[in-house]
Motif scaffolding. Structure first.
Motif, PDB file in Angstrom:
ATOM      1  N   GLU A 157       2.215   1.675  -3.481  1.00  0.00           N
ATOM      2  CA  GLU A 157       1.165   2.203  -4.361  1.00  0.00           C
ATOM      3  C   GLU A 157       0.934   3.687  -4.094  1.00  0.00           C
ATOM      4  O   GLU A 157       0.689   4.462  -5.029  1.00  0.00           O
ATOM      5  CB  GLU A 157      -0.146   1.418  -4.161  1.00  0.00           C
ATOM      6  N   HIS A 158       0.997   4.080  -2.857  1.00  0.00           N
ATOM      7  CA  HIS A 158       0.822   5.493  -2.513  1.00  0.00           C
ATOM      8  C   HIS A 158       1.921   6.344  -3.151  1.00  0.00           C
ATOM      9  O   HIS A 158       1.643   7.409  -3.722  1.00  0.00           O
ATOM     10  CB  HIS A 158       0.818   5.679  -0.992  1.00  0.00           C
ATOM     11  N   GLU A 159       3.168   5.865  -3.076  1.00  0.00           N
ATOM     12  CA  GLU A 159       4.285   6.612  -3.674  1.00  0.00           C
ATOM     13  C   GLU A 159       4.114   6.706  -5.189  1.00  0.00           C
ATOM     14  O   GLU A 159       4.392   7.755  -5.780  1.00  0.00           O
ATOM     15  CB  GLU A 159       5.625   5.942  -3.327  1.00  0.00           C
ATOM     16  N   GLU A 184       0.837  -1.202   0.000  1.00  0.00           N
ATOM     17  CA  GLU A 184       0.000   0.000   0.000  1.00  0.00           C
ATOM     18  C   GLU A 184       0.877   1.261   0.000  1.00  0.00           C
ATOM     19  O   GLU A 184       0.552   2.241  -0.682  1.00  0.00           O
ATOM     20  CB  GLU A 184      -0.929   0.007   1.219  1.00  0.00           C
ATOM     21  N   LEU A 185       1.970   1.219   0.740  1.00  0.00           N
ATOM     22  CA  LEU A 185       2.879   2.376   0.761  1.00  0.00           C
ATOM     23  C   LEU A 185       3.523   2.592  -0.611  1.00  0.00           C
ATOM     24  O   LEU A 185       3.663   3.730  -1.069  1.00  0.00           O
ATOM     25  CB  LEU A 185       3.952   2.175   1.845  1.00  0.00           C
ATOM     26  N   ARG A 219       3.099   8.477 -14.242  1.00  0.00           N
ATOM     27  CA  ARG A 219       2.501   7.356 -13.496  1.00  0.00           C
ATOM     28  C   ARG A 219       1.890   6.339 -14.459  1.00  0.00           C
ATOM     29  O   ARG A 219       2.073   5.137 -14.298  1.00  0.00           O
ATOM     30  CB  ARG A 219       1.427   7.895 -12.532  1.00  0.00           C
ATOM     31  N   SER A 260       1.291   6.696  -6.761  1.00  0.00           N
ATOM     32  CA  SER A 260       0.158   7.602  -7.033  1.00  0.00           C
ATOM     33  C   SER A 260       0.568   9.077  -6.960  1.00  0.00           C
ATOM     34  O   SER A 260      -0.144   9.937  -7.495  1.00  0.00           O
ATOM     35  CB  SER A 260      -0.992   7.330  -6.060  1.00  0.00           C
ATOM     36  N   LEU A 261       1.697   9.371  -6.332  1.00  0.00           N
ATOM     37  CA  LEU A 261       2.174  10.753  -6.216  1.00  0.00           C
ATOM     38  C   LEU A 261       2.944  11.221  -7.453  1.00  0.00           C
ATOM     39  O   LEU A 261       3.277  12.403  -7.566  1.00  0.00           O
ATOM     40  CB  LEU A 261       3.051  10.911  -4.962  1.00  0.00           C
ATOM     41  N   ARG A 291      12.560   7.125  -2.172  1.00  0.00           N
ATOM     42  CA  ARG A 291      11.394   6.948  -1.288  1.00  0.00           C
ATOM     43  C   ARG A 291      11.216   5.473  -0.905  1.00  0.00           C
ATOM     44  O   ARG A 291      10.955   5.149   0.246  1.00  0.00           O
ATOM     45  CB  ARG A 291      10.125   7.450  -1.987  1.00  0.00           C
ATOM     46  N   GLN A 325       3.113   2.538 -14.720  1.00  0.00           N
ATOM     47  CA  GLN A 325       2.197   1.430 -14.417  1.00  0.00           C
ATOM     48  C   GLN A 325       2.046   0.485 -15.611  1.00  0.00           C
ATOM     49  O   GLN A 325       1.945  -0.732 -15.421  1.00  0.00           O
ATOM     50  CB  GLN A 325       0.833   1.976 -13.986  1.00  0.00           C
TER      51      GLN A 325
END
Length: 194
Positions: A126-128, A123-124, A137, A130-131, A178, A141
């Protein structure tokens, strides 16, 4: 007044074969205490010893017509020994099952913990992702999730392969520090947990 002469074991066995309940009661009275003491000596447990002796007498009655009994005392003491070995064997099987269950339960928690941590880590990530800027992106992907080649992405989006390559390089340049930090934090948590 005449005193009753106790029957010999051979006579008791013969009467037992004819379903004589008084012969059975006499055998029980004659050998119950001896068998219990023998069983208790082996098992060191009164309840188990009593159960064992009861099973032997029940079996003796059930099999009275067909049991091969040449020597009643030897037959009964041999029965105690066999029952004792059965109990020990059963306990060993139970112990193995318990040990196996303990190992399974013991390994279950780390697996569950690992799965939870893995889900959180994903999840972390995916969050990075998404930024990232929207176009970058999308290219990233398509490359990493759909496993498309740079040429396929370029054709689908109507851009050059070089643009795709540049977008992925920039995305990795942003994500590496990150994600490295996330890996470091995850490893630190894992080491602290163990």
């Amino acid at each position: 007044m005449t005193k009753e002469v106790p029957l010999a074991d051979e006579e008791l066995v013969e009467r037992l074969r004819q379903s004589d309940q008084s012969a059975y009661a006499t055998i029980f009275q004659k050998y119950n205490t001896l068998l219990f003491a023998h069983a208790y000596k082996k098992l060191q447990d009164k309840n188990e010893a009593q159960d064992l002796v009861q099973e032997i007498f029940l079996s003796l009655w059930k099999n009275r017509e067909h049991a091969q009994i040449d020597n009643l005392m030897a037959y009964l003491f041999t029965a105690v020994r066999y029952k004792f070995f059965n109990i020990i064997s059963h306990k060993q099987v139970e112990a193995k099952h318990l040990e196996s269950l303990r190992n399974f339960v013991g390994s279950e928690t780390p697996i569950a913990d690992y799965l939870v941590r893995e889900r959180i880590f994903m999840e972390l990530i995916e969050h990075e992702i998404s930024l990232l800027p929207p176009r970058m992106r999308l290219v990233f992907q398509m490359s990493r999730k759909q496993h498309l080649s740079h040429k396929e992405i370029a054709l689908e989006l109507g851009i050059s392969e070089q643009t795709v390559t540049d977008q992925i390089k920039k995305a990795l340049k942003i994500l590496r520090p990150r994600l490295s930090m996330l890996c470091y934090v995850a490893l630190t948590i894992e080491l602290c947990h163990n």
